[in-house]
Write an enzyme that holds these catalytic residues in place. Structure first.
Site, mmCIF file in Angstrom:
data_model
loop_
_atom_site.group_PDB
_atom_site.id
_atom_site.type_symbol
_atom_site.label_atom_id
_atom_site.label_comp_id
_atom_site.label_asym_id
_atom_site.label_seq_id
_atom_site.Cartn_x
_atom_site.Cartn_y
_atom_site.Cartn_z
ATOM 1 N N SER A 171 -127.977 -20.123 56.325
ATOM 2 C CA SER A 171 -128.516 -20.469 57.568
ATOM 3 C C SER A 171 -127.970 -19.606 58.798
ATOM 4 O O SER A 171 -127.322 -19.996 59.541
ATOM 5 C CB SER A 171 -127.992 -21.973 58.106
ATOM 6 O OG SER A 171 -128.976 -22.335 59.087
ATOM 7 N N GLY B 135 -133.521 -26.550 65.634
ATOM 8 C CA GLY B 135 -132.367 -25.669 65.037
ATOM 9 C C GLY B 135 -132.948 -25.043 63.577
ATOM 10 O O GLY B 135 -133.881 -24.535 63.652
ATOM 11 N N SER B 136 -131.948 -25.005 62.741
ATOM 12 C CA SER B 136 -132.090 -24.300 61.466
ATOM 13 C C SER B 136 -133.318 -24.503 60.767
ATOM 14 O O SER B 136 -133.838 -23.716 59.908
ATOM 15 C CB SER B 136 -130.706 -24.170 60.911
ATOM 16 O OG SER B 136 -129.758 -23.312 61.506
ATOM 17 N N THR B 137 -133.940 -25.590 60.623
ATOM 18 C CA THR B 137 -134.850 -26.316 59.893
ATOM 19 C C THR B 137 -136.053 -25.468 60.180
ATOM 20 O O THR B 137 -136.997 -25.167 59.575
ATOM 21 C CB THR B 137 -135.233 -27.707 60.026
ATOM 22 O OG1 THR B 137 -135.387 -27.998 61.471
ATOM 23 C CG2 THR B 137 -134.176 -28.447 59.589
#
Length: 674
Positions: free
Chosen positions: A425, A368-370
């Site tokens: 994000s 995901g967003s990491t």
């Protein structure tokens, strides 16, 4: 009767005046042999009476079934035959004796010695596993396996009063029961029988064995063994590993470092009598065992314990499926803690068979967003954007044959800086920036960050994750990889991305083994991993400042902020792919960051799989990050830098002009796909 001249022995000639008789025997008349048998007289040759001679009668036939007696009438021949037979047998004995004592003496002696030679294995003591400060995480202690020769037990005698009394099996069972921990009624049949070897009990302490040996029970022996103990129990179980029932390594570092830890077994060779006891003054050779080498880790056992408890509490609180925490040194890549939950007790590994692997290495998931940090780093390094570049973010965009892309929540069209895109994000903002680079360029950066490959440690159960080559990306995957969908990582790889940014753009593959004992009181340092320059120091510094905005008031993880320290990090909330259902099921929540942000020392990555009571990375994983990072900074004695964090510019100071070419906007509808 007087024998008359002219008569044959055994016959009598009749007197001259006898009536009806002739003075000469008739031709063909029978005559008597010396042995008493009769024989026909051979007819006389020549004249005499002038009458023709009578034809000789045939000899009488032997009665049917009567055996022929050979040589029965010649004692000398019989004696000669017996003498030859006896001499022949003695000659065979003599030849065999000459072979045994002359030609084959050495071989026969060796076989005889081998038949009475007993070999007892001397197991090597397994090396210890200790943390960076020498705290024991795994060690071996001496133990005994008690055995019995059942045929000897009935001869057991003991002193009763002033006399020695034979008490046999029953007396042995009563005396041994409290020392072996086996009830008398169960121990008695184990001692009674004809078996020459049977195991009675394992893991008997040396003290207990000395008490058993002092009883002098006939047929009771012991074999030296060892028992593996894990003082930290569940706190580092899947990291350190365990030993199986047969003494072989069963997981974790026990498997990874087995060659160094196990040592080399020895043996004792001695000549024994029929009852198994050594023959006095006979041959006895001993090859001593070589103990295994100790292994020292980079792990901080106190931090490991704290991280394990923190993630366990959050997994139970959110009813998550599992969770992991990775803490590492930002400048060296040394792992300080690798916690995984659910866990097990390595002292009793048989009670749990589902949690032996450490999930930080084995579980792969869409980050995901990491993963947006990698896209941002590539865009900065390729000069596509700067931290202050304005990005116009609409509520929806359409790519890949009109596939809809959106953010985690609906919103009006936003004007954000690239710093703001990262802080809030935004999937859409990340795609608008990322599509300005070629797929191959993005792929190359992902690989340099360590995706799609193992760490090089060869840790048991480690997965390389999933990163398809750009030519294999489908239409939507070309865009989803930019914000962490369509590729998979493990927690260690995800932490390595942030270690790279914290370390000035240099990725150092993680390591967990610091050094190995040399067997002479010293230590041999483990090989250091080869650094990889991923992005420039300038790019890393810009990205560190941008990531500080994530924990600010306008960011997605203010819960991760630590009073007194500057913290940088990124949240991740991704759909979780479940192979059991063949599709997405639940979420993966994560937060990864480092501190102090302006001089990074420690990186902490927190990942929770399928939490139910809350699932956003900031609110679920952020608090665990804060707790573990706070403890790690204190444990590693990292002081605050005392500097102030820069003010994150989330939105442009002035609204951008409509036709400003520096602003990144969605392309007009109907244009060709980039």
């Amino acid at each position: 009767m007087t024998q008359t001249r002219g008569t044959r022995p055994g016959t009598a000639r009749p007197s001259a005046g006898a009536k009806g008789t002739s003075s000469r025997a008739k031709p063909g008349a029978a005559r008597v042999r010396r042995d008493g048998t009769s024989a026909q007289r051979r007819p006389a040759s020549g004249g005499g009476t002038g009458r023709p001679r009578a034809k000789a009668a045939p000899p009488p036939r032997r009665p049917a079934g009567k055996p022929v007696q050979l040589g029965g009438g010649n004692p000398r021949r019989r004696m000669r035959t017996m003498t030859i037979a006896v001499l022949f047998v003695f000659s065979i004995f003599g030849a065999q004796l000459l072979r045994l004592q002359g030609f084959d003496a050495a071989a026969v002696s060796k076989d005889a010695q081998s038949s009475r030679t007993t070999t007892v294995a001397l197991p090597a003591m397994r090396g210890s596993i200790v943390d960076r400060d020498g705290t024991i995480l795994a060690s071996s202690v001496e133990r005994r396996t008690v055995t019995v020769d059942q045929t000897a037990v009935p001869e057991y005698t003991k002193t009763v009063g002033k006399e020695r009394v034979k008490v046999g099996v029953e007396g042995a069972a009563k005396d041994l029961s409290p020392l072996l921990g086996i009830p008398v009624d169960k121990l008695t049949p184990m001692l009674d029988g004809k078996e020459r070897y049977r195991i009675l009990a394992k893991n008997i302490t040396p003290l207990n064995w000395r008490k058993i040996a002092a009883l002098g029970v006939n047929g009771i022996y012991s074999e030296p063994t060892s028992d593996r103990t894990y003082p930290t129990s569940t706190a580092a179980a899947s990291l350190v590993g365990f030993l199986q029932a047969d003494g072989t390594a069963g997981g974790g570092l026990e498997v990874l470092m087995d060659k160094s830890l196990k040592g080399k077994a020895g043996k004792t060779i001695f000549e024994a009598s029929q009852d198994g006891k050594p023959i006095p003054n006979a041959r006895q050779d001993t090859i001593n065992s070589v103990p295994g080498k100790d292994v020292r880790l980079t792990i901080d056992s106190d931090l490991q314990w704290y991280a394990q408890n923190a993630v366990a509490q959050k997994v139970r609180e959110t009813k998550a499926l599992s969770g992991s925490v990775v803490a590492l040194n930002a400048k060296t890549g040394e792992l300080l803690a690798v916690a995984s939950y659910p866990t097990f007790d390595p002292n009793q590994p048989g009670q749990s068979s589902d949690n032996w692997t450490n999930k930080a290495w084995s579980d792969v998931y869409e980050p995901g967003s990491t993963a947006k940090v990698m896209t941002a780093a590539a865009a900065l390094e390729e000069k596509v954007v700067t931290p202050s570049t304005v990005v116009e973010v609409p509520n929806r965009i359409y790519r890949a044959d009109n596939k809809e892309f959106k953010d985690s929540h609906d919103h009006a069209t936003l004007n954000l800086t690239f710093t703001g895109v990262l802080a809030q994000s935004s999937n859409i903002g990340t795609v608008l920036v990322g599509e300005k680079m070629q797929p191959q360029t993005l792929y190359d950066y992902y690989r340099k960050f360590g995706l799609g490959q193992t760490s090089g440690m060869d840790f048991p159960g480690e997965s390389p994750g999933l990163l398809a080559k750009p030519q294999d990306w489908n239409g939507s995957q070309r865009y989803t990889v930019m914000y962490g969908q369509g590729l998979s990582v493990n927690a260690l790889q995800a932490a390595g991305v942030f270690q790279t940014i914290a370390n000035g753009g240099v990725r150092i593959p993680p390591r967990i083994v610091a050094d190995v004992s040399d067997g002479n009181g010293g230590w041999t340092a483990a090989p250091e991993p080869k650094p990889v320059q991923v992005v420039s120091q300038d790019t890393a510094a810009k990205l560190r400042d941008m990531l500080e905005g994530v924990v600010g008031k306008e960011g997605t993880a203010p819960e991760a902020k630590i009073p007194g320290y500057r913290v940088a990090g990124k949240t991740g909330t991704a759909d979780r792919y479940d192979a059991k259902v063949g599709g997405y099921s639940g979420k993966t929540a994560s937060f990864i960051g480092f501190a102090p942000a302006d001089d990074p020392q420690i990186v902490v990555a927190v990942t929770l799989q399928r939490p139910i009571k809350g699932y956003f990375g900031g609110s679920v994983a952020g608090p665990v990050f804060k707790d573990v990072m706070t403890y790690a900074l204190q444990e590693q004695k990292v002081p605050p830098t005392g500097t102030k964090a820069p003010v994150a510019q989330i939105t442009p100071k002035t609204p951008p002009a409509k036709n400003d070419p520096a602003v990144i906007r969605d392309r007009p509808t109907g244009t060709t796909k980039r």
